[in-house]
Design a protein around this motif. Sequence first.
Motif, PDB file in Angstrom:
ATOM      1  N   GLY A 144       0.612  -1.143  -0.018  1.00 54.63           N
ATOM      2  CA  GLY A 144      -0.016   0.046  -0.108  1.00 54.63           C
ATOM      3  C   GLY A 144       0.991   1.188   0.089  1.00 54.63           C
ATOM      4  N   PHE A 145       1.783   1.590  -0.882  1.00 56.15           N
ATOM      5  CA  PHE A 145       2.726   2.154  -0.806  1.00 56.15           C
ATOM      6  C   PHE A 145       1.834   3.417  -1.419  1.00 56.15           C
ATOM      7  N   ASN A 146       2.496   4.461  -1.089  1.00 50.33           N
ATOM      8  CA  ASN A 146       2.314   5.555  -2.715  1.00 50.33           C
ATOM      9  C   ASN A 146       3.745   5.803  -2.592  1.00 50.33           C
ATOM     10  N   THR A 147       4.010   7.065  -3.300  1.00 51.87           N
ATOM     11  CA  THR A 147       5.022   7.298  -4.400  1.00 51.87           C
ATOM     12  C   THR A 147       6.214   7.599  -3.268  1.00 51.87           C
ATOM     13  N   SER A 148       5.711   8.784  -1.990  1.00 46.75           N
ATOM     14  CA  SER A 148       6.242   9.285  -1.104  1.00 46.75           C
ATOM     15  C   SER A 148       6.965   8.672  -0.312  1.00 46.75           C
ATOM     16  N   GLN A 149       6.358   7.731  -0.094  1.00 50.74           N
ATOM     17  CA  GLN A 149       6.681   5.896   0.517  1.00 50.74           C
ATOM     18  C   GLN A 149       7.341   5.738  -0.355  1.00 50.74           C
ATOM     19  N   GLU A 150       7.339   4.938  -1.416  1.00 52.67           N
ATOM     20  CA  GLU A 150       8.352   4.365  -2.084  1.00 52.67           C
ATOM     21  C   GLU A 150       9.951   5.097  -2.213  1.00 52.67           C
ATOM     22  N   GLU A 151       9.710   6.481  -2.203  1.00 52.57           N
ATOM     23  CA  GLU A 151      11.511   7.042  -2.453  1.00 52.57           C
ATOM     24  C   GLU A 151      11.994   7.075  -1.127  1.00 52.57           C
ATOM     25  N   ILE A 152      11.548   6.897   0.429  1.00 53.88           N
ATOM     26  CA  ILE A 152      11.707   6.667   1.399  1.00 53.88           C
ATOM     27  C   ILE A 152      12.350   5.319   1.683  1.00 53.88           C
ATOM     28  N   VAL A 153      11.567   4.031   1.426  1.00 51.05           N
ATOM     29  CA  VAL A 153      11.877   3.105   1.413  1.00 51.05           C
ATOM     30  C   VAL A 153      12.791   2.232   0.531  1.00 51.05           C
ATOM     31  N   THR A 154      13.252   2.699  -0.534  1.00 46.09           N
ATOM     32  CA  THR A 154      13.619   2.665  -2.258  1.00 46.09           C
ATOM     33  C   THR A 154      15.086   3.022  -1.555  1.00 46.09           C
ATOM     34  N   GLN A 155      15.674   3.995  -0.522  1.00 49.86           N
ATOM     35  CA  GLN A 155      16.504   5.032  -0.408  1.00 49.86           C
ATOM     36  C   GLN A 155      17.373   3.483  -0.466  1.00 49.86           C
ATOM     37  N   ASP A 156      19.191   3.447  -1.376  1.00 50.70           N
ATOM     38  CA  ASP A 156      19.693   3.193  -0.581  1.00 50.70           C
ATOM     39  C   ASP A 156      20.590   3.059   0.500  1.00 50.70           C
ATOM     40  N   TYR A 157      21.630   1.917   0.994  1.00 52.90           N
ATOM     41  CA  TYR A 157      22.483   1.274   2.000  1.00 52.90           C
ATOM     42  C   TYR A 157      23.244   2.086   2.039  1.00 52.90           C
ATOM     43  N   LEU A 209      17.771   7.236   5.855  1.00 53.71           N
ATOM     44  CA  LEU A 209      16.319   8.426   6.511  1.00 53.71           C
ATOM     45  C   LEU A 209      16.846  10.014   6.375  1.00 53.71           C
ATOM     46  N   TRP A 210      18.224   9.699   6.527  1.00 48.96           N
ATOM     47  CA  TRP A 210      18.872  11.175   5.677  1.00 48.96           C
ATOM     48  C   TRP A 210      19.133  11.467   4.899  1.00 48.96           C
ATOM     49  N   LYS A 211      19.582  10.361   3.840  1.00 46.81           N
ATOM     50  CA  LYS A 211      20.136  10.497   2.398  1.00 46.81           C
ATOM     51  C   LYS A 211      18.743  11.060   1.158  1.00 46.81           C
ATOM     52  N   SER A 212      17.422  10.515   1.404  1.00 46.81           N
ATOM     53  CA  SER A 212      16.292  10.953   1.510  1.00 46.81           C
ATOM     54  C   SER A 212      15.212  11.674   1.603  1.00 46.81           C
ATOM     55  N   LYS A 213      16.205  12.455   2.740  1.00 44.42           N
ATOM     56  CA  LYS A 213      15.468  13.747   3.612  1.00 44.42           C
ATOM     57  C   LYS A 213      14.006  13.442   4.180  1.00 44.42           C
ATOM     58  N   THR A 214      13.733  12.371   4.934  1.00 47.34           N
ATOM     59  CA  THR A 214      12.941  12.413   4.893  1.00 47.34           C
ATOM     60  C   THR A 214      13.119  12.710   6.769  1.00 47.34           C
ATOM     61  N   LYS A 215      14.049  12.691   7.109  1.00 51.86           N
ATOM     62  CA  LYS A 215      14.828  13.141   8.269  1.00 51.86           C
ATOM     63  C   LYS A 215      15.882  14.038   8.477  1.00 51.86           C
ATOM     64  N   LYS A 216      15.870  15.257   8.899  1.00 51.88           N
ATOM     65  CA  LYS A 216      17.017  16.091   8.370  1.00 51.88           C
ATOM     66  C   LYS A 216      17.654  16.155   9.813  1.00 51.88           C
ATOM     67  N   ARG A 217      17.066  16.361  11.186  1.00 51.33           N
ATOM     68  CA  ARG A 217      17.446  16.411  11.942  1.00 51.33           C
ATOM     69  C   ARG A 217      17.903  15.025  13.335  1.00 51.33           C
ATOM     70  N   ILE A 218      18.803  14.080  13.883  1.00 52.58           N
ATOM     71  CA  ILE A 218      18.838  13.073  14.707  1.00 52.58           C
ATOM     72  C   ILE A 218      19.392  13.982  14.939  1.00 52.58           C
ATOM     73  N   LEU A 219      18.817  13.465  16.863  1.00 47.03           N
ATOM     74  CA  LEU A 219      19.784  13.346  17.894  1.00 47.03           C
ATOM     75  C   LEU A 219      20.162  11.398  18.302  1.00 47.03           C
ATOM     76  N   PHE A 220      21.245  10.552  18.524  1.00 47.51           N
ATOM     77  CA  PHE A 220      21.450   9.666  18.717  1.00 47.51           C
ATOM     78  C   PHE A 220      21.897   9.922  20.456  1.00 47.51           C
ATOM     79  N   LEU A 221      21.420   9.245  21.140  1.00 52.81           N
ATOM     80  CA  LEU A 221      21.286   9.437  22.710  1.00 52.81           C
ATOM     81  C   LEU A 221      22.138   7.873  23.066  1.00 52.81           C
TER      82      LEU A 221
END
Length: 803
Positions: A144-157, A209-221
């Motif tokens: 049930g992926f739409n176009t924007s979701q497809e762009e996120i899940v197909t971003q390469d490693y 997520l960062w490369k696909s610009k889905t998430k731009k600022r990330i915190l690792f705790l």
Amino acid sequence: MNKNNLSERDICSKFISPALDKSGWDLQWQVREEFPITNGRIIVRGKLHTRAKNKRADYVLFYKSNIPIAVIEAKDNRHSVGDGMQQALLYADMLQVPFVFSSNGDAFLFHNKLAKEGNLETELGLDQFPSPETLWNLWKEAQGFNTSQEEIVTQDYYSDGSNKTPRYYQILAINKTIEAIAKGQKRLLLVMATGTGKTYTAFQIIWRLWKSKTKKRILFLADRNILVDQTMTNDFKPFGSAMTKIQKRQANKSYEIYLSLYQAVTGNEEEQNIYKQFSPDFFDLIVVDECHRGSAAEDSNWRAILEYFSSATQIGLTATPKETKDVSNIHYFGEPVYTYSLRQGIEDGFLAPYKVIRIDLDKDLSGWRPEKGMLDRYGNEIEDKVYKQNDFDKKIILDKRTELVAAKISEFLKSNDRFQKTIVFCENIDHAERMRQALANENSDLVKQNSKYVMRITGDSEEGKEELDNFIFPESKYPVIATTSKLMTTGVDAQTCKLIVLDQNIQSMTEFKQIIGRGTRIHEDFDKYYFTIMDFKRATELFADPDFDGDPVMIYEPNPGEPVTPPETFEDDAEEGSPGTAEGFSGLDENEKNSGEPKSGEDETFPGGDPRRSKVLKYYVDSVEVRVASERVQYFDANGKLVTESLKDYTRKTVTKEYSTLDEFRKHWNATERKHAILEELSNQGVFLEALAEDVGKDVDPFDLICHVVWDKRPLTRKERAERVKKTNYFEKYGEAARKVLDALLEKYADSGVVQIEETQILTINPFPQFGTPMEIIQEFGGIQKYNEAITSLENALYLETA
């Protein structure tokens, strides 16, 4: 071309790969041949180990190089088209892919898991294999992926250009997390056993997520300084200049990837809460390492950080989710999007298995009651009561018990390797110090050479904490033995730790799993394939608990009318400081010391003060004898259970599973041209004949050894078998030169066994050179085929009958 004469690999290269290429699959990036799924489980018996055969798919097809979407199992043309389907389905289940194929080079059998009822399997011609887009569209529609979701899940490693790719379970963890985030899930829990690469998995999730610009600022705790530093210099290194570590009072907002200790951004005073210098919507994604620790409780200072940035997607990482009536990871993060357990990691061969040496002491089993008016060594009258195992090293100290434990540990090391890294988990700091002293006395020769052979590494010992990195670092020889209480329970990547000693009452399943995790890493360069658990306090009974390696279940019971206030010092943080107190692994900075999390209670050396000057809370007794009541070795079996099983029992069970009767085994043995093949297969299943032979006699033939152990037949020595052949007329059909060679081969058999005489290289060693070159010797028999026939005939004569 006669396909029947082609091997399986020929079928792949001449028919299957061309069919894939023709249908649009990129053979370099999308098609992985002989794709390794597992590493092959390590089987341990005694001091020996072997690896079982690994699982490997003939083909795994990837869409956009990062999403496994199909499996193909190939067979040679002597098999039918569908003969590989059951095997392919097994691999497909492990990889969780929807499309499964089997082929023998004539056609493809296509199993479509997404198909509607009645259209599950169809046969396709070689020119009808589906294109990448065809399969992807079927899968995308099902998801049930739409176009924007497809762009996120197909971003390469992320790839550094090498062939390194995530392991199959890491691929699943990464993709399932990305898919859940693409569908809008805001709280996610990822459960992966210690040693399976949680941080690397987190990096690949963040990278995509960062490369696909889905998430731009990330915190690792994280809650350990060393965890943050190691993460930055190792797995997260590709982020480069986009990454920073939040230091005390720093709130630089020009970066994209932030790593921080909880302690660096929180404090008791409002102005110390640096995280509030960031706006609540500053971060798009927060990844919480070891989320079972401080942030698990609702009223924790650290939970406040997550609640402040509540608009961010938040991922909790842990090997051991905390699920109690008062504290719950699942209540906050939700059910795990993916779980990879310790048991599965061991089964797949990615984690080290363990054996357990269970040692019960007489006073632990029966308890101990002092005589009326008995005094301890400080002159204090001992309270008259029965002291049980839970009291020892807490309320009462039996010095000879400590000495006996130290003696059994040292006995094990002396019989194996005195320089194998060892962690001894004690009840408290006082117990850890007394154990250090006892181990130093037991190993005085090595302690004289280097005082760091055994060290106490606890939260109050600066000297010990300074040596923790050396204990962890594989190349550092010292310290060898570390005595501890809680400090090394978690966050210690002790790759070469081969012995874990439990002299601690462990009630928390979370803590138990964390402790076991200290030994689960494999390090082949240092011969670390398994580890041993030496248990003095029946802690390993927790292995039998269904919760040990089962899926986490939420049992949290919030009460709106009367809020539960869980203790800030949790069970896996007690006694040596909660996360962030003066117990940091790489030297505590001010941020860690001022974490705002409460410190543990009183001085553990003498709780309540020195017993010689105040109310007595511990009695120290040096006159009571303690003895070993029982000792047994247990192994981790194929079903994930600890079993008490001798090498003979294991051999009997393993062999009869393959050969139900002696006659069946004898027929198979005689029919097999190379006996080495049978012995190798048994070795791969953990049947170690060398170890068995120590009980029976080293000159016993492997055939006799197996028949003796499994079916109780009297064994013949190799010399006896050789002499029997010499008494027959076996040699008469050969010429004089050939007879001399065969006679020498019999002598070699008597000396070193059947495997050696099966190899033609034996003709290069004495006494064979006096008969001629290997080629000249072989020609005496009429060529290599006739020579091999003579060896087979010789073996048949050796095994013509058995005692």
